[in-house]
Design an enzyme around this catalytic site. Structure first.
Site, mmCIF file in Angstrom:
data_model
loop_
_atom_site.group_PDB
_atom_site.id
_atom_site.type_symbol
_atom_site.label_atom_id
_atom_site.label_comp_id
_atom_site.label_asym_id
_atom_site.label_seq_id
_atom_site.Cartn_x
_atom_site.Cartn_y
_atom_site.Cartn_z
ATOM 1 N N ASP A 239 3.658 9.733 -0.646
ATOM 2 C CA ASP A 239 2.467 8.975 -0.255
ATOM 3 C C ASP A 239 2.169 7.940 -1.334
ATOM 4 O O ASP A 239 2.167 8.280 -2.527
ATOM 5 C CB ASP A 239 1.272 9.937 -0.117
ATOM 6 C CG ASP A 239 0.242 9.447 0.892
ATOM 7 O OD1 ASP A 239 0.146 8.233 1.092
ATOM 8 O OD2 ASP A 239 -0.463 10.301 1.474
ATOM 9 N N HIS B 127 0.817 -1.220 0.000
ATOM 10 C CA HIS B 127 0.000 0.000 0.000
ATOM 11 C C HIS B 127 0.846 1.264 0.000
ATOM 12 O O HIS B 127 0.330 2.353 -0.238
ATOM 13 C CB HIS B 127 -0.919 0.002 1.220
ATOM 14 C CG HIS B 127 -1.989 -1.044 1.148
ATOM 15 N ND1 HIS B 127 -3.320 -0.744 0.999
ATOM 16 C CD2 HIS B 127 -1.926 -2.394 1.188
ATOM 17 C CE1 HIS B 127 -4.025 -1.869 0.947
ATOM 18 N NE2 HIS B 127 -3.203 -2.881 1.075
HETATM 19 C C1 G6P Z 1 -0.969 3.188 6.219
HETATM 20 C C2 G6P Z 1 -0.483 1.773 5.946
HETATM 21 C C3 G6P Z 1 -1.404 0.752 6.601
HETATM 22 C C4 G6P Z 1 -1.592 1.085 8.063
HETATM 23 C C5 G6P Z 1 -2.141 2.509 8.215
HETATM 24 C C6 G6P Z 1 -2.351 2.940 9.665
HETATM 25 O O1 G6P Z 1 -2.120 3.451 5.489
HETATM 26 O O2 G6P Z 1 -0.381 1.549 4.554
HETATM 27 O O3 G6P Z 1 -0.859 -0.553 6.464
HETATM 28 O O4 G6P Z 1 -2.444 0.151 8.693
HETATM 29 O O5 G6P Z 1 -1.220 3.397 7.605
HETATM 30 O O6 G6P Z 1 -1.193 2.767 10.392
HETATM 31 P P1 G6P Z 1 -1.149 1.847 11.695
HETATM 32 O O7 G6P Z 1 0.280 1.919 12.114
HETATM 33 O O8 G6P Z 1 -2.076 2.503 12.662
HETATM 34 O O9 G6P Z 1 -1.587 0.470 11.303
#
Ligand code: G6P
Length: 495
Positions: free
Chosen positions: A389, A177
């Site tokens: 991003d 992602h």
């Molecule tokens: C980004 C990443 C995700 C992640 C999200 C939130 O969008 O691509 O994989 O889950 O951030 O971050 P966190 O550390 O809270 O999972």
């Protein structure tokens, strides 16, 4: 031979853990809620991924493996929101070494072009290997014979290979992602070869942009000494030679669902209330980000602060609302960023506020979808200015909410979304003068031009929604072993 269902998932013979479709992601699609009686319940966590995959999960009898976000033992398999979920446990030490350490203080800054300095620690790597192994084990247990397993994001890059070693019968897709960096940056990683080999356990590697796929293919050549042909990597192993595809599949949102929320009378009323509460300015500028150093929040605040200093923008004519949702708060770089952002907001407000008139409304909170839609409706100019991003779904959400085709999007060139949105006002967030001028152009855009720009962005978001993204990835994955190399070089969005 596999049988395709409507959503592009191969229907498999039941066997193994019995699930024909297995999603493996670092997060579960639900958040744990502590009830007043001491019990636990689960409420859906906001996010497009689950919206996209829910129909596929239901149709194929799928399961979702992920972490709840809290330290402690695994909640074990459970049903929530009608989905079969397998919760993974992380110990307090694993939260520090795997999640806060290797994921968010090594890989995250490295993959975002070293905006912050990545830290390399061997015990963090050991935790990454151990946690990836547990996720792979869980996937191996859940997957039916011949199932499709879809692994997500940078936290789980070793899972494809670890899973293949246990279950050669399953079809494995991986989607990253976040950006995949250029090789000169990726090469800093002491475990670069292991990461590449981990990824190459998959049949299909998906990335947000074509440039990310190209970077990953180069990493396969340089870090693992493999040969690539076009978008195919040839991998040899004990089970013979396999071809792995790497391609771009730009992710999206549930455009129709969000557009419907924005059309609701209660949401529109809330948008009017927000504008009233802000003092009915002519122009509402809006920023919505996780409080992350990749998002360019300080650059944006500095540009806006200078516009105020120069008297080109500011209350009562214009105000900025900045939503910065709390994120990774125990990681040092995030704590420092929060302090810097909050100091900058106070400095700007201290200099320019008057009683009853505040130039920056800073909201360090997360909001439900309805409130977000109301904020998007209330905003004349959306500022999305990350330094790097993978995609940026906020840009897409703003566009999906603008049912009347008004509004303007100021968008960083360094987002995946910039590849898709010709109608945005593109900026280089490092160029503060350029950003100031572009913000001014966006605030002064004539309604007819704004409409033309917004219409083209809305068409894009409507036609390329998250369901199409998932179907496109899964149908390409289904075709990998039979038609390796056929179309994988094209952006999935052009299918
Ligand atoms: C980004 C990443 C995700 C992640 C999200 C939130 O969008 O691509 O994989 O889950 O951030 O971050 P966190 O550390 O809270 O999972």
């Amino acid at each position: 031979m596999s049988l395709m269902t409507e959503n592009g998932v191969a229907a498999a013979e039941p066997g193994g853990g019995g699930h024909n479709f297995v999603v493996v992601a670092s997060r579960l699609p639900v958040d744990r809620v502590e009830e007043p009686d001491g019990g636990t319940s689960w409420r859906p966590s906001p996010g497009g991924l689950v919206t996209a995959l829910e129909p596929v999960m239901r149709e194929a009898g799928g399961t979702w493996i992920g972490w709840s976000g809290d330290a402690g033992p695994a909640p074990g398999p459970f049903e929530a929101q009608g989905l079969h979920l397998v919760g993974m446990g992380l110990s307090e030490q694993e939260v520090r070494n795997f999640y806060e350490g290797f994921c968010n203080a090594t890989l995250w800054p490295l993959y975002h072009d070293v905006i912050a300095s990545p830290q390399f620690h061997r015990h963090w790597w050991d935790a990454y290997v151990a946690v990836n192994q547990r996720f792979a084990q869980a996937a191996a247990e859940q997957a039916a014979q011949g199932a499709t397993v879809w692994v997500h994001d940078y936290q789980l890059q070793l899972v494809p290979r670890m899973l293949r070693e246990q279950r050669a019968d399953v079809r494995i897709g991986f989607f990253n992602h976040i950006p995949f960096p250029g090789y000169e940056i990726f090469a800093q990683l002491p475990w670069r070869r292991q990461v590449v080999e981990g990824l190459l356990g998959a049949d299909l590697l998906g990335f947000q942009r074509r440039a990310d796929a190209t970077n990953a293919l180069r990493a396969c050549r340089r870090a693992a000494g493999l040969t690539t042909r076009g978008t195919t990597v040839r991998v040899g192993g004990p089970a013979g030679i396999r071809d792995v595809q790497a391609a771009a599949f730009p992710i999206s949102i549930d455009s129709a669902g969000l557009s419907q929320i924005a059309a609701r009378e209660d949401v529109r009323k809330r948008a009017r209330e927000i504008r009233e509460a802000l003092g009915q300015p002519e122009i509402v500028l809006l920023g919505v980000d996780r409080l992350d150093y990749t998002k360019g929040i300080l650059h944006r605040l500095n540009a806006y602060g200078e516009l105020l200093n120069e008297g080109r923008l500011g209350p009562p004519q214009a105000v900025l609302v900045q939503v910065a949702s709390p994120s990774r708060e125990r990681v040092e770089a995030y704590r420092t960023l929060r302090e810097e952002v909050e100091q900058t907001v106070s400095r700007i407000n201290g200099q320019h506020a008057e009683v009853g008139s505040t130039p920056v409304h800073y909201l360090h909170q997360s909001y439900p979808r309805e409130e977000m839609a109301a904020l998007y409706l209330a905003a004349d100019v959306m500022l999305v200015t990350p330094l790097r991003d993978g995609m940026n779904l906020v840009a897409k959400e703003y566009v999906a909410c603008r049912n009347d085709e008004s509004g303007a999007l100021v968008l960083s060139e360094f987002t995946g979304a910039a590849d898709e949105f010709g109608g945005a006002f593109l900026v280089n967030p490092h160029d503060i003068e350029g950003m100031k001028d572009t913000i001014m152009r966006a605030t002064a855009v004539k309604p007819a031009e704004a409409r033309r720009r917004m219409r083209s962005m809305r068409r894009r978001v409507r036609e390329h929604d998250v369901a199409r993204w998932a179907a496109s990835f899964l149908s390409t994955l289904d075709g990998t072993s039979v038609a390796a190399g056929a179309d994988a070089g094209r952006d999935a969005s052009t299918y």
